[in-house]
Design an enzyme around this catalytic site. Sequence first.
Site, PDB file in Angstrom:
ATOM      1  CG  ASP A  73      -2.817   4.683  13.281  1.00 13.53           C
ATOM      2  OD1 ASP A  73      -2.244   4.938  12.466  1.00 13.53           O
ATOM      3  OD2 ASP A  73      -3.712   3.993  11.721  1.00 13.53           O
ATOM      4  CG  ASP A  91       0.105   2.027   6.375  1.00 11.52           C
ATOM      5  OD1 ASP A  91       0.785   1.593   8.275  1.00 11.52           O
ATOM      6  OD2 ASP A  91      -1.267   2.084   7.218  1.00 11.52           O
TER       7      ASP A  91
END
Length: 523
Positions: free
Chosen positions: A154, A213
């Site tokens: 991430d 996302d």
Amino acid sequence: MTRVFAIVAATVLAVVPFSATPAVAADNGLARTPPMGWNDWNAFGCDVSEALVKQTADVMVSSGMAAAGYQYVNIDDCWMQSSRDSAGNLVPDHAKFPDGIAGTAAYVHGKGLKLGIYEDAGTQTCAGYPGSLGHEQQDARSFAAWGVDYLKYDNCNNNGSTTTQQYVERYTAMHDALVATGRPIVFSICEWGVNAPWTWAPGISNLWRTTDDINTGFDSMLRNFHQTVGLARYAGPGAWNDPDMLEVGNGWSATEDRAHFSLWAMLAAPLIAGNNLTTANATTLGILTNRAVIAIDQDPLGSQGVQVQTANGGDVLAKRLSGGDVAVLLFNENTSARTISTDVATIGKTGASSYTLTDLWTGATSSTSGPISATVPGHGAALYRISGGAAGNPAAPANALVSAASNRCLDDPDWRQDDGAPIEIWDCNNGNNQLWTRTPAGQLVVYGKCLDAYDNQTAPGTKVQLWTCNGGANQQWHLNADGSITGIQSGLCLDVTGAATTNGTLIELWTCNGGNNQRWTAI
């Protein structure tokens, strides 16, 4: 106007055709087709545990998902303790993972599956646990020792990284560390499409996020689709665009779930289920295990589908398949039913008097001499495999259009997707707001919206904008051999206003005069 993408210089030579550039895969030999598996985050967030992972692995086998191709059981954030041990090693949360990650991996491997894990390229993960920045080799060795097969990496708490070079350095450090372990570990970059990873990640990772996302709003899925569909030129075996996990089974209708799954298959996207598999009903599992649709995603040719038509919320995607077949998707973004039509020539099929259409959701077969049409329910999709004849390129992948006067790109400012958004020039940066798909109907499309001459006007000075594609002549363009782009309706040229060369200069229609501010190169 703030820009987070790094500037990439474009050299204007001559007009080149819209063409594909094969992706260069990471040097680990993995993910030759898009990865398939499950991740806990969408359904459970931080409530991950060894018990959940084991139960999910059991269901993946018993439900037929493993037999359909799903391999990876992926643990997301919150699996570790809040600090490293005295030697600087990551430590699993033993309350959540009493057997540790190694014990969990052993169980998953015993089921014939593979284990994935999560870390972050910054100082902390998104949930505030220790990140891997500065610990890449140490953490990679831990992952390998535990038996990890997949790493999602991430981008939170990244020490203020903003430039492409900083991003490349952080992600290359983990790539090199993983390779050094000698264990085959799929590497998934998750920097949300911030610094156009499709331009630099193919040689570093197996997949890279192209978007923010996804969430359970259908509009979120549409956003991620629009931001990924123009990036076909960057995908290929071992290197995939990733519009994020699947929301199938997380509250949408079966019609919406089938459309979502169909779109991801056409995009050659990773198929990572994000629902609670332990409570999934037969309908959800039936969608996730539809082998005919999965075969489109997993086709060994590795071609990402391209958008060949779009009008009034009705999209047509075509995808070349190995062996000469073509998959075609008729997708309805609207909430009410709509008839969507195309033909075999548009999707790249030629050379036969009749073609066989197989509906990949019902299994029904039919034939056509050319037309392909269906009445598609709101938020629904019809997906066909077309056989017969020969297959060419259904449409060209997206390209940037560079002004000869300024060396700057035709740009959708601030990645807008609203009707009426103005079009300008800006430093070329490989952002998907600068990647235009030219459809067989002559449209120039970005984010599912068409380049449009305002209000059907044909006078010099008419502004150029984004608008919902509707098939109008004011949205049709001709790319000429001299580099000019003329409106089919007006005959006027796409013009950088006042021959200016500065960032933010607006685009208009103007009488064609051969000026460099009216010449464009597709790159």
